[in-house]
Design an enzyme around this catalytic site. Structure first.
Site, mmCIF file in Angstrom:
data_model
loop_
_atom_site.group_PDB
_atom_site.id
_atom_site.type_symbol
_atom_site.label_atom_id
_atom_site.label_comp_id
_atom_site.label_asym_id
_atom_site.label_seq_id
_atom_site.Cartn_x
_atom_site.Cartn_y
_atom_site.Cartn_z
ATOM 1 N N GLY A 11 12.778 24.812 -1.135
ATOM 2 C CA GLY A 11 14.031 24.374 -1.079
ATOM 3 C C GLY A 11 14.777 24.101 -2.304
ATOM 4 O O GLY A 11 13.324 23.540 -3.585
ATOM 5 N N GLY B 138 14.926 21.715 -4.959
ATOM 6 C CA GLY B 138 14.445 20.474 -5.180
ATOM 7 C C GLY B 138 15.037 19.789 -6.914
ATOM 8 O O GLY B 138 15.109 18.405 -6.789
ATOM 9 N N ARG B 139 16.325 20.530 -7.082
ATOM 10 C CA ARG B 139 16.809 19.922 -8.242
ATOM 11 C C ARG B 139 18.386 20.888 -9.135
ATOM 12 O O ARG B 139 18.459 21.346 -9.838
ATOM 13 C CB ARG B 139 15.988 20.507 -9.838
ATOM 14 N N LYS C 110 22.198 22.992 -11.874
ATOM 15 C CA LYS C 110 20.703 23.099 -11.727
ATOM 16 C C LYS C 110 20.233 21.704 -12.421
ATOM 17 O O LYS C 110 20.199 21.822 -13.102
ATOM 18 C CB LYS C 110 20.001 24.316 -11.963
ATOM 19 N N ASP D 265 11.750 15.095 -10.280
ATOM 20 C CA ASP D 265 12.810 13.611 -10.286
ATOM 21 C C ASP D 265 13.896 14.578 -9.833
ATOM 22 O O ASP D 265 15.504 13.990 -10.494
ATOM 23 C CB ASP D 265 12.926 13.283 -11.821
ATOM 24 N N GLY D 266 14.199 16.301 -9.595
ATOM 25 C CA GLY D 266 15.226 16.769 -9.677
ATOM 26 C C GLY D 266 16.626 17.073 -10.808
ATOM 27 O O GLY D 266 17.241 17.588 -11.063
ATOM 28 N N ARG E 128 16.429 34.276 -1.681
ATOM 29 C CA ARG E 128 15.256 35.348 -1.674
ATOM 30 C C ARG E 128 14.450 35.399 -0.607
ATOM 31 O O ARG E 128 14.676 35.405 0.336
ATOM 32 C CB ARG E 128 13.685 33.685 -2.960
ATOM 33 N N ASP F 177 9.304 33.082 -4.197
ATOM 34 C CA ASP F 177 10.834 31.909 -4.022
ATOM 35 C C ASP F 177 11.876 32.289 -5.045
ATOM 36 O O ASP F 177 12.111 32.511 -5.530
ATOM 37 C CB ASP F 177 10.580 30.569 -4.052
ATOM 38 N N ASP G 152 15.162 32.447 -11.836
ATOM 39 C CA ASP G 152 14.218 31.990 -12.511
ATOM 40 C C ASP G 152 13.664 32.000 -13.617
ATOM 41 O O ASP G 152 12.832 32.885 -13.718
ATOM 42 C CB ASP G 152 12.843 31.295 -11.459
HETATM 43 P P1 AMP Z 1 10.183 27.447 -9.435
HETATM 44 O O1 AMP Z 1 8.471 27.459 -10.597
HETATM 45 O O2 AMP Z 1 10.634 27.082 -10.517
HETATM 46 O O3 AMP Z 1 10.534 27.779 -9.467
HETATM 47 O O4 AMP Z 1 10.384 25.665 -8.719
HETATM 48 C C1 AMP Z 1 9.720 25.641 -7.447
HETATM 49 C C2 AMP Z 1 9.929 24.815 -6.682
HETATM 50 O O5 AMP Z 1 9.903 23.139 -7.073
HETATM 51 C C3 AMP Z 1 11.266 24.514 -6.064
HETATM 52 O O6 AMP Z 1 11.433 24.296 -4.662
HETATM 53 C C4 AMP Z 1 11.659 23.771 -7.419
HETATM 54 O O7 AMP Z 1 12.792 22.976 -6.549
HETATM 55 C C5 AMP Z 1 10.767 22.988 -7.144
HETATM 56 N N1 AMP Z 1 10.768 21.794 -8.414
HETATM 57 C C6 AMP Z 1 11.332 22.211 -9.889
HETATM 58 N N2 AMP Z 1 10.962 21.549 -10.458
HETATM 59 C C7 AMP Z 1 11.507 19.924 -9.799
HETATM 60 C C8 AMP Z 1 11.938 19.502 -10.359
HETATM 61 N N3 AMP Z 1 12.344 18.629 -11.117
HETATM 62 N N4 AMP Z 1 12.296 18.061 -9.495
HETATM 63 C C9 AMP Z 1 12.615 18.429 -8.553
HETATM 64 N N5 AMP Z 1 12.493 19.965 -8.009
HETATM 65 C C10 AMP Z 1 11.729 20.947 -8.852
HETATM 66 MG MG MG Z 2 12.229 29.327 -8.796
#
Ligand code: AMP
Ligand code: MG
Length: 480
Positions: A88, A90-91, A111, A123-124, A181, A246, A256
């Site tokens: 989901g 997350g940030r 983002k 940390d989002g 996705r 995802d 991404d």
């Molecule tokens: P990604 O590898 O960028 O596709 O991210 C994979 C998952 O990790 C997704 O659910 C993102 O929302 C979450 N995510 C990545 N970086 C962060 C962050 N700094 N804080 C919170 N969630 C994150």
């Molecule tokens: Mg991603």
């Protein structure tokens, strides 16, 4: 006066279990770093308004316009082959959707906008480096003609984000025809939520595949879109780096830009991503990884394809197995165009593969070798195995003569297929390093140059050069 944007939110109208409503977490002090005027105009947004204090407040996540319906989308996914039942946003947060003057529905997403229920340990937030990287590379992809998410703005937050070291925080405004996705389908399928799956399927068909008739047809069209997308990546030497389900967009667009990179020297086994230790997402493995992802989508869609599971599996398998044929045709078209071939003749694929082999053996720069062919330059200088290259060149010239059209028309066509400029890693790194010390000029220049990657603009000749040994960036990081 608060910003008025005519949001028209279709995802927010889906059932509650598709997302969590969530306002962006305000930042300390917003400062606009980059604004994409061309994209703003395409969206029917007023660039001056976006730069106003109210606009900046929206782009930073400090206040959302009244018509926005900010939410974090839920999805699941396979990360490097491992199942994760809930990922989901997350940030990231979807602010809402706008319908452009040409009728294109587009998500406006922040983002780096703070924590959500899907942040897990994160940390989002995002820091300046990945935000600049995504802005530069996604806009370059768009200019290259590759379907992709876009970048509308980058804003500094005045906050510190802790990664390997403390870095300045930033928020990217990402724009895309949706953020749905393969992992979104997997989420509902894995919950055994057939209604949710059906609702999602109808939403995606209405939004991305209006001609699709049912779930099987949708699957078939996603497979085709992914096959064409990966063929385009291959033709530009692009390595996505994190083709998890995802990060596989159902509309067949690139999404991404974490650990991605364009190759300098051609090497089919090339891997940049620091976390891809097994080379799962190496350059030459991208098509088979896309097939793997399509098999996951197929699995998720099974309950909608046929009530009889065996029948559903047979139909879905056939759709997934159509990938190689579509991919090979697209690959041939992309690479044929790079050699000035608009028609397909027997032996063309051998001609292309032989060149790629010579380039690999001869340590050739991927982009510059093809561009040199297109410019009629001394291409043999790009490779170390010059005699073998001369033989290949003679074969190619013989084949090219069989193509209709004048030599200059062929050269023009080739120059439209072979960019002079790609976002080379060392240039991105340079732009980030400079930005960290407050100098955005290299970023502005890179973005301007990459907006016309097929032009031959002398002022950007330096950006064509591959990295020197000391400049070479060997690894890229998710850095999120
Ligand atoms: P990604 O590898 O960028 O596709 O991210 C994979 C998952 O990790 C997704 O659910 C993102 O929302 C979450 N995510 C990545 N970086 C962060 C962050 N700094 N804080 C919170 N969630 C994150
Ligand atoms: Mg991603």
């Amino acid at each position: 006066m608060p910003l008025t944007i005519a949001f028209d939110n279709s995802y927010a109208a889906l059932p509650d279990r598709f997302y969590t409503r969530q306002a962006p977490v305000p930042v300390a002090s917003a400062e606009l770093l980059l604004l994409n005027h061309g994209l703003a105009a395409e969206l029917g947004l007023d660039a001056d308004e976006l730069q106003s204090p109210e606009g900046l407040a929206m782009l930073a996540g400090n206040s959302a316009p009244e018509e926005a319906a900010p939410l974090a989308q839920v999805y699941a996914g396979h990360q490097f082959g491992n199942w994760v039942p809930r990922l989901g946003d997350g940030r990231a947060l979807l602010l809402g959707e706008v319908v452009s003057p040409t009728g294109q529905r587009m998500d406006i997403q922040l983002k780096g906008s703070g924590q959500t229920p899907y942040s897990r340990m994160g940390d989002g937030r995002a820091w300046l480096g990945p935000v600049l990287r995504e802005y530069i590379v996604s806009e370059a992809m768009h200019a290259l003609g590759v379907p992709t998410t876009r970048a509308l703005a980058a804003v500094a937050t005045g906050e510190t984000v802790l990664r390997e070291a403390p870095f300045p925080g930033a928020v990217l405004t990402r724009v895309a025809p949706s953020h749905i996705r393969v992992g979104t389908f997997q989420y509902f399928a894995s919950q055994g939520d057939r209604d949710g799956l059906q609702t999602l399927t109808e939403h995606v068909m209405a939004r991305h595949y209006p001609a699709a008739e049912d779930a099987l047809d949708l699957l078939q069209q996603v497979v085709a879109a992914q096959a064409r997308l990966v063929a385009q990546w291959m033709g530009f030497g692009f390595i996505h780096g994190v083709m998890n389900t995802d990060n596989a967009h159902v509309a067949g667009i690139t999404i991404d830009y974490g650990p991605c990179a364009f190759m300098d020297r051609f090497d089919p086994g090339k891997v940049f991503s620091s976390i891809d230790r097994m080379g799962r997402y190496a350059y030459a493995r991208q098509p088979e990884m896309a097939v793997w992802n399509m098999a996951q989508l197929a699995t998720a869609l099974l309950p909608l394809i046929d009530a009889d599971q065996d029948v559903a599996i047979a139909k879905a398998t056939e759709a997934v197995h159509s990938f190689p044929k579509i991919y090979n045709a697209a690959w041939q078209e992309v690479h044929g165009a790079k050699l000035g071939l608009a028609t397909v003749q027997e032996g063309d694929d051998t001609l292309i593969h032989d060149l790629l082999l010579l380039m690999h053996e001869g340590q050739a720069d991927f982009t510059n070798t093809f561009r040199s062919l297109a410019e009629g330059g001394p291409t043999r200088d790009q490779v170390t195995n010059r005699a073998a290259f001369d033989d290949w060149h003679a074969r190619w010239q013989t084949r090219l003569k069989q193509e209709p059209g004048s030599d200059s028309a062929k050269q023009d066509r080739m120059q439209q297929a072979n960019p002079a400029l790609i976002p080379r890693n060392h240039r991105i790194e340079e732009a980030i390093t400079q930005a960290l010390s407050g100098n955005l000029e290299p970023s502005y220049r890179l973005i301007a140059a990459l907006s016309a990657p097929f032009a031959s603009d002398r002022q950007y000749d330096d950006l064509r050069a591959p990295p020197s040994e000391s400049e070479e960036v060997r690894q890229t990081f998710c850095g999120t």
